[in-house]
Design an enzyme around this catalytic site. Structure first.
Site, PDB file in Angstrom:
ATOM      1  N   GLU A 176      -2.446   0.452  13.338  1.00  0.00           N
ATOM      2  CA  GLU A 176      -3.577   0.876  12.509  1.00  0.00           C
ATOM      3  C   GLU A 176      -4.896   0.624  13.225  1.00  0.00           C
ATOM      4  O   GLU A 176      -5.804   1.451  13.197  1.00  0.00           O
ATOM      5  CB  GLU A 176      -3.557   0.122  11.185  1.00  0.00           C
ATOM      6  CG  GLU A 176      -4.709   0.474  10.257  1.00  0.00           C
ATOM      7  CD  GLU A 176      -4.630  -0.286   8.945  1.00  0.00           C
ATOM      8  OE1 GLU A 176      -5.194   0.203   7.953  1.00  0.00           O
ATOM      9  OE2 GLU A 176      -4.000  -1.366   8.913  1.00  0.00           O
ATOM     10  N   GLU A 212       0.860  -1.189   0.000  1.00  0.00           N
ATOM     11  CA  GLU A 212       0.000   0.000   0.000  1.00  0.00           C
ATOM     12  C   GLU A 212       0.890   1.230   0.000  1.00  0.00           C
ATOM     13  O   GLU A 212       1.225   1.760  -1.048  1.00  0.00           O
ATOM     14  CB  GLU A 212      -0.926  -0.026   1.213  1.00  0.00           C
ATOM     15  CG  GLU A 212      -2.064   0.963   1.144  1.00  0.00           C
ATOM     16  CD  GLU A 212      -3.164   0.625   2.141  1.00  0.00           C
ATOM     17  OE1 GLU A 212      -4.018   1.477   2.366  1.00  0.00           O
ATOM     18  OE2 GLU A 212      -3.161  -0.496   2.698  1.00  0.00           O
TER      19      GLU A 212
END
Length: 867
Positions: free
Chosen positions: A726, A452
């Protein structure tokens, strides 16, 4: 005697000032006393210009504007004093390029590993003028590159030229190569690989060749003679395969040292077997070539392993004690052809490297030994996020110093520090700082490890105040915001991440994400008081608010379309992180109010009065729509979640103070009923503590801060985290990784609370844009006996510390020479005005419990004394 502590130009604090774009860069500096200040600029031709100034910030260039390539030495302070400070200033070439791109590969297969290439060009010093003053290499690439001259590396850039919206702009580097040029033959060599330009990037399978099918180099060598004339040095380029036989940012690098000849970029090397590089006309590419606004990605530091373990399968596991962005540097002795593999992961699960969260980012580097004594290897064109590494097929025993982790990120100066008597809070702050470092690899990304690593707008939107406090991040954010403006569609749409990668994620206007186009430049202005970023981004800011206004049908109510809402609400299931308990359109409308207000204020600052009136009307309309749709007359908020109430409180969306009081009481009730566990996601978490203070209870904020059960800020700390996760439960209490497909152990967004530690716990804030005036308002509590914060602001060092001994509280304040401050002691509404310098206040306090059933710590104030 006045000392000049630091000088910088524009927003390049701590940055490179050779090769800048501006002809008349603004000057800022920090002094330890008031002016006037002497400025002197000595041009390279010996001409000296002088000026005297009384201010220190964003001074108009008082000297002759610099033509392209021209420079000199700027000196601030007494010309005859050791207390003066100097800075080399030199303008770049602007758009005056005389060369074209050269390429070893204009197309590559997508189903096979892609190699890196080597390019070289030779020239003879006999072809150069004899009276050279200096030599410069101006260069950039489609791909990522490193340059060598006569066998030695040029500069310290890693992954240059970095990642920009390559369709629109490409940054070029300027390097001083004067000392490297020798008599006779000279050779420039360049390593070149795909990088972000045509490499494999993005998630859900990713994409290839997003910006073009070529990898190519643009390099212009010039020498300047003592008479001030500039001479272009013609170069003819050839290429050959490199020892890097396969490389990807996600996949890792394979280096076959048997194919390496260390002489390849040195004079005397036989390059007769090399192939001519293909010339690609520069005019065939639309991107503007420009100077960087920040320091490049660099090696920042190295870490030695804190533990080494031999595994049953023969691998050697290393724990570096810190989750980083970077690579390994290894030193080994092995037979020719011996292959070692370097595996990377953030965590250990079930006794193995936890690689599932990496998804398609295999993150394995491979080195094939040349068999020529001691060999050293560090990957050039890949980067990993890891705390743990395993060495596969290591030859013999591992000696101390054979392996170290190289920390790699954008060169940013640290500007803030926090400390307290609570080890957990200190570790939390350290984790936030590391997550920012690891995710500022040229642009503000979400994570450094999995497939990502993109510039999510929502992450930096919520984190911008913290980022600007912790590090001198203005240069990085200035460049990124240029890409935001370029990538906005004609109707003003801001992609959910910038630069945009078309890899399957929805690309629709999204509140809290697209709002970064407005909020990030505004926070930059608040931090340093410079309106230039607002001027530069004004069209972009307006375009976003105009788009949302259109999407609401000019009603102010944004209640249609795709939204992420309070993303990663801890109550959302692992497989559906957007399934928040907070109404996503409440979030959208609230952000519409906020950004419309900001654009109205921006317009007023810039003298655009008609715009200011228009956007005030847009904001008022959206405020009324929010109140009609999401508030009851008594102050209850739709969704009735901590996030929904916090948004309404912090964004000032209530109609009257009665509603504020009712909502504040309800917020405290919700937080208490929740057991003081985090129940907020991306939108609510950065503001929940401020909302509790607005509700009148710093005690509740402390209790939330100091909670260490899942979910909480300190739960990851209790699990040994060294960065911000996260998800609140990226790792479950049993040590297993969250089963969701989207799990990272290095995201900074939920660490935005670090700003609150500085502003509220320690009590150090700016009372208006630019730190010209400080507001010192410490809020002791939570059982803490001390806390301190320091910030190296654009006006100098500001600091506060407080210490509690029994019932006595001592507050110490440091105010920069160019600032003043207002001090508000705990429990007092009195504002004490102080000037520059050091100040100490003693106050008698005793702890009182707001609620005998809860372990809160409030304070009762007696009369303070100032010393």
């Amino acid at each position: 005697m006045t000392n000049i502590i630091e000088i910088w130009l524009e927003n390049r604090r701590g940055g490179n000032t050779v090769g800048i774009a501006e002809a008349s860069p603004r000057i800022s500096f920090i002094a330890d006393a008031e002016g006037p200040f002497a400025l002197r600029f000595t041009h390279d031709d010996g001409v000296v210009e002088r000026a005297t100034v009384t201010e220190t910030q964003r001074l108009a260039w008082p000297f002759t504007p610099l033509p392209p390539r021209e420079g000199g030495v700027l000196r601030v302070g007494d010309a005859d004093s050791a207390h003066a400070t100097e800075l080399r200033v030199e303008r770049g070439i602007g758009e005056d390029w005389h060369v074209d791109f050269v390429s070893p590969s204009t197309i590559a297969p997508r189903d096979a590993p892609r190699p890196a290439f080597q390019l070289r060009a030779a020239f003879d010093s006999a072809s150069l003028p004899a009276d050279i003053r200096h030599a410069r290499l101006y260069s950039t690439a489609h791909g990522v590159y490193e340059v060598e001259l006569n066998g030695s590396r040029v500069g310290e850039d890693i992954l240059a030229p970095g990642w920009t919206s390559y369709s629109h702009r490409l940054r070029a580097q300027t390097h001083d190569v004067t000392a490297a040029i020798r008599q006779g033959e000279n050779v420039i060599g360049a390593w070149l690989a795909d990088g972000w330009y045509r490499g494999h990037i993005g998630f859900d399978g990713g994409v290839w060749d997003i910006y073009g099918s070529d990898v190519s180099l643009l390099a212009q060598l010039e020498v300047t003679t003592v008479d001030g004339r500039h001479h272009h040095v013609p170069l003819e380029w050839s290429w050959a395969p490199s020892p890097i036989t396969a490389v990807g940012l996600y996949e890792g690098e394979t280096f076959d040292a048997r194919l390496q000849d260390a002489r390849w970029s040195s004079p005397g090397y036989d390059a007769s077997g090399w192939s001519p590089a293909e010339v690609l006309p520069r005019s065939s590419f639309a991107a503007r070539i420009e100077a960087p606004t920040a320091l490049p990605v660099q090696e920042i530091e190295t870490l030695r392993p804190v533990s080494v373990q031999r595994q049953e399968d023969g691998r050697i596991r290393l724990d570096f004690g810190q989750n980083i962005s970077g690579v390994l540097r290894v030193r080994l002795r092995a037979d020719a052809g011996h292959t070692i593999r370097l595996h990377h992961a953030e965590v250990i699960e079930d006794g193995r490297l936890g690689i599932r969260p990496l998804r398609a980012a295999t993150s394995v580097d491979t080195y094939i030994a040349a068999g020529e004594g001691v060999e050293t290897y560090r990957p050039r064109f890949t980067i990993h996020g890891f705390q743990y590494a395993e060495l596969e097929n290591w030859p013999g025993e591992l000696e101390d110093g054979d392996v170290e982790a190289v920390v790699i990120h954008t060169g940013m100066r640290q500007t803030a520090w926090f400390d307290s008597s609570h080890d957990g809070l200190n570790k939390l702050h350290s984790n936030v700082s590391w997550s920012m470092r690891d995710n500022f690899v040229d642009l503000p990304t979400d994570c450094p490890q999995r497939d990502e690593r993109v510039g999510w707008t929502g992450d930096i939107q919520v984190f911008a105040p913290t980022a600007l406090r912790l590090f001198a991040a203005h240069g990085t954010l200035t460049g990124w915001l240029r890409d935001v403006a370029f990538e906005q569609a004609d109707q003003g749409h801001v992609p959910n991440f910038v630069p945009w990668v078309e890899c399957g994620f929805p690309n629709f206007p999204t509140a809290a994400w697209g709002d970064a186009a407005v909020i990030v430049p505004w926070e930059m202005y608040l931090n340093d008081g410079d309106t230039k970023i607002l001027t530069d981004q004004y069209a972009s800011m307006r375009a976003w608010v105009d788009l949302v206004d259109d999407l609401t049908g000019h009603t102010g109510l944004w209640n249609t379309g795709f939204q992420l809402g309070d993303w990663l609400d801890p109550t959302a299931p692992p497989e559906d992180p957007g399934k928040s308990h907070t109404d996503k359109y409440l979030v959208a409308t609230a952000y519409h109010v906020r950004t419309a207000r900001i654009v109205a204020d921006t317009a007023a600052l810039l003298g655009e009065e008609s715009d200011a009136a228009h956007y005030r009307a847009v904001a008022d309309r959206a405020t009324r729509a929010f109140q009609d749709e999401f508030l009851s007359d008594s102050g209850r908020v739709v969704s009735d979640t901590p996030t929904s109430v916090a948004v309404a409180l912090v964004f000032d969306l209530f109609e009257n103070e009665g509603q504020v009081q009712r909502a504040g009481a309800r917020l405290q009730e919700l937080v208490g009923v929740g057991g003081f566990h985090i129940s907020t996601g991306f939108v609510g978490t950065p503001i929940i503590c401020d909302a509790l203070v607005r509700a009148g209870s710093m005690d509740y904020a402390y209790h939330l801060l100091l909670q260490d059960e899942l979910p909480s800020w300190l739960y990851p700390v209790s699990m040994g985290a060294t960065t911000i996760w996260e998800r609140w439960d990226s790792m479950l209490p049993d040590g297993s990784i969250n089963p969701g497909d989207m799990t990272s152990f290095n995201h900074y967004a939920l660490g935005a609370v670090a700003d609150f530690l500085h502003r509220a716990v320690a009590g150090l804030a700016s009372d208006g844009p630019g730190w010209e005036r400080l507001r010192v308002e410490p809020r002791p509590g939570g059982g803490l006996t001390r806390a301190s914060a320091r910030y190296d602001s654009v006006r100098g060092t500001a600091a506060v510390s407080w210490v509690r001994e029994g019932e006595r509280l001592t507050v110490s304040v440091e105010v920069p020479a160019a600032s003043s401050a207002v001090v508000v002691l705990p429990g007092s509404g009195e504002e004490i005005e102080v000037g520059a310098g050091s100040h100490t206040f003693d106050t008698v306090f005793r702890a009182v419990a707001d609620d005998p059933e809860a372990p809160f710590f409030g304070w009762r104030r007696d009369e303070p004394t100032a010393a």
